[in-house]
Design an enzyme around this catalytic site. Structure first.
Site, short mmCIF file in Angstrom:
data_model
loop_
_atom_site.label_atom_id
_atom_site.label_comp_id
_atom_site.label_asym_id
_atom_site.label_seq_id
_atom_site.Cartn_x
_atom_site.Cartn_y
_atom_site.Cartn_z
N LYS A 80 -76.43 -43.06 -15.40
CA LYS A 80 -75.07 -42.80 -14.74
C LYS A 80 -75.23 -41.58 -13.66
CE LYS A 80 -70.93 -41.54 -16.62
NZ LYS A 80 -70.29 -40.37 -17.36
N SER A 155 -66.02 -43.97 -18.78
CA SER A 155 -66.96 -43.60 -17.29
C SER A 155 -68.26 -43.56 -17.49
CB SER A 155 -66.61 -41.69 -17.07
OG SER A 155 -67.38 -40.99 -18.26
N SER A 179 -66.44 -42.09 -24.08
CA SER A 179 -67.53 -42.96 -22.59
C SER A 179 -68.53 -44.11 -22.71
CB SER A 179 -67.56 -42.13 -21.37
OG SER A 179 -66.17 -41.11 -20.88
#
Length: 469
Positions: A80, A155, A179
């Protein structure tokens, strides 16, 4: 042959590389080709690492030279774009950090590299890792590979989409309230949010409120989660929360010496749940009974007394808002997307409400502690609905209208309490979308929930299903 490579799990790829049945260069090329072919549709990849192929060539040379190989030798992984990567941009989903290139890897990235993994690319996220959709002003919106009109979540939505679509076999995401588990549910992959502090957050932003933040593996199989976690867990001498010296060995995720006791629930205490999702949770519970677990419906009174999502909201705004204010100071409004603006506009929590929320968090921890004196694990839903359309702010779920925050109702209790949880697919919606369940364990009990997840995986009706792109 390429499709046979890019939909393999990381464990299998590592095995094939060790046996010299496939080379790290072939594996890397297959994933680079897959990214080139479908990246514009999904928009999960932010940056491809410039030296990915060079690293694969070095990994191939090590195999041919007969060197000692790590457990992930030659296997690509993604991370990420809030997780620092040395020499590769980490831009946090914001024009404010455009072009930011870290000097050092986050500890989690460094540990996967030490195990032989090769950083392939960085994946998309919401601005500052803060929302349930992965969209921002810098790299745009990610799409769900099962239905491009729907979100892969947030996320860690870019990470979940990349793995589900075959662009990566293994990745790192972060989790503040939902997330890694929510995006996994929206794309039908697996993920692990371990006990808080088991994996250091060093090299990841934002750090506040660090007592709720986690970094964890996202993958295609439960054995991949176990393998990755075995490499990621342990203190680093920098993150004070990462102090547990409990050892984890992926090779010892095996049966216990007695039948495991598992409770299942979809509420009360989580908010409304779609009947399809509730039915999938019950089906998973029945499947565990069929493989020898003692399974029964349960309730946890503490979740009914204190709604964990409300507790979380009162606590995290007080602690996270100053981090947002510091990061955005001196920057124009047109550099901020909607979530940063929303966070900065939220009213401060009063000290009374903050203290009340702290006490409620303690009651939630106590409630789970009492539950785990009687049970080894808990099965719940991850999300109350399957993946939703882009940009939806309110939902009618089982006759009740709620705002988008309620999608975190079953995941955020584990952030407030620090408990570990696994997200894994066990069903399919009427719209052909994945439905995941969540396996929750007591503190430090990752081995137990990984074992239960592997049992569930062995009888899953949806194994080895992939989106068609």
């Amino acid at each position: 042959m390429s499709s046979e490579i890019f939909f393999q799990d990381a464990t299998r790829l590592a095995e094939l590389i060790r046996k010299r049945e496939i080379s790290p260069v072939e594996v890397m090329q297959a994933h680079l080709d897959r990214i080139e072919a479908i990246a514009p549709k999904v928009n999960a990849i932010v940056t491809v690492a410039d030296d990915a192929m060079k690293a694969a060539q070095a990994a191939e040379a090590a195999v041919l030279a007969g060197q000692t190989l790590g457990p992930l030798h030659g296997v690509p992984f993604t991370a990420k774009d809030s997780i620092d990567t040395a020499g590769v941009p980490t831009q946090r989903g914001s024009p404010i950090f455009k072009g930011r290139v870290p000097d050092a890897d986050a500890v989690s990235v460094a540990r996967l590299k030490k195990a032989g993994g090769i950083l392939l690319a960085k994946t998309n996220l919401p601005e500052f890792s803060y929302w349930i959709e992965s969209d921002n002003l810098l790299s745009g919106r990610s799409n769900n590979p099962w239905d491009l009109d729907r979100t892969p979540g947030g996320s860690s939505g870019g990470e979940s989409a990349a793995i589900a679509a075959g662009m990566s076999p293994l990745g790192l995401g972060t989790d503040l309230a939902i997330s890694v588990r929510g995006p996994a549910a929206q794309t039908g992959i697996v993920s692990l949010k371990a006990t808080h502090g088991r994996v250091p957050m060093t090299g990841i932003w934002p750090r506040a409120p660090r007592r709720f933040w986690h970094v964890g593996p996202m993958a295609r199989s439960i054995r991949d989660l176990a393998l990755a976690f075995s490499q990621l867990a342990g203190p680093d001498g920098q993150d004070a929360f990462a102090s547990s010296t409990v050892q984890f060995d992926a090779g010892v995720v095996r049966s216990h010496d007695r039948p495991l006791r598992v409770g299942w629930m979809v509420g009360p205490g989580f908010g409304p749940v779609d009947p399809e999702v509730a039915a999938t949770v019950q089906s998973a519970a029945e499947a565990l009974r069929s493989v020898g677990c003692i399974v029964e419906p349960v309730s946890i009174p503490a979740l009914e007394r204190d709604f964990a999502l409300d507790v979380f909201n009162r606590l995290h705004v007080m602690e996270m808002k100053p981090a947002f204010a510091e990061a955005t100071a001196g920057h124009a409004q047109d550099e901020l997307y909607k979530m940063a603006r929303t966070m900065l506009a939220l009213p401060d929590t009063s000290m009374k409400d903050y203290i009340d929320a702290e006490q409620a968090a303690e009651r939630l921890r106590d409630g789970y502690a009492e539950y785990f004196t009687r049970y080894d694990a808990l099965i719940t839903h991850v999300l109350p609905i399957p993946a939703h359309k882009h940009g939806v702010d309110t939902f009618t779920i089982n006759g009740e209208t709620v705002d988008a925050r309620y999608l975190q109702g079953a995941t955020v209790p584990l952030n407030v309490t620090g408990l570990p949880g696994i997200s894994m697919r066990f069903g399919t919606s009427k719209d052909a979308l994945p439905i995941n369940v969540q396996i929750v364990g007591s503190w430090q009990a990752e081995s137990t929930i990984l074992h239960i997840a592997s049992l569930l995986e062995s009888v899953s009706p949806v194994r080895d299903q992939h989106p068609k792109l």
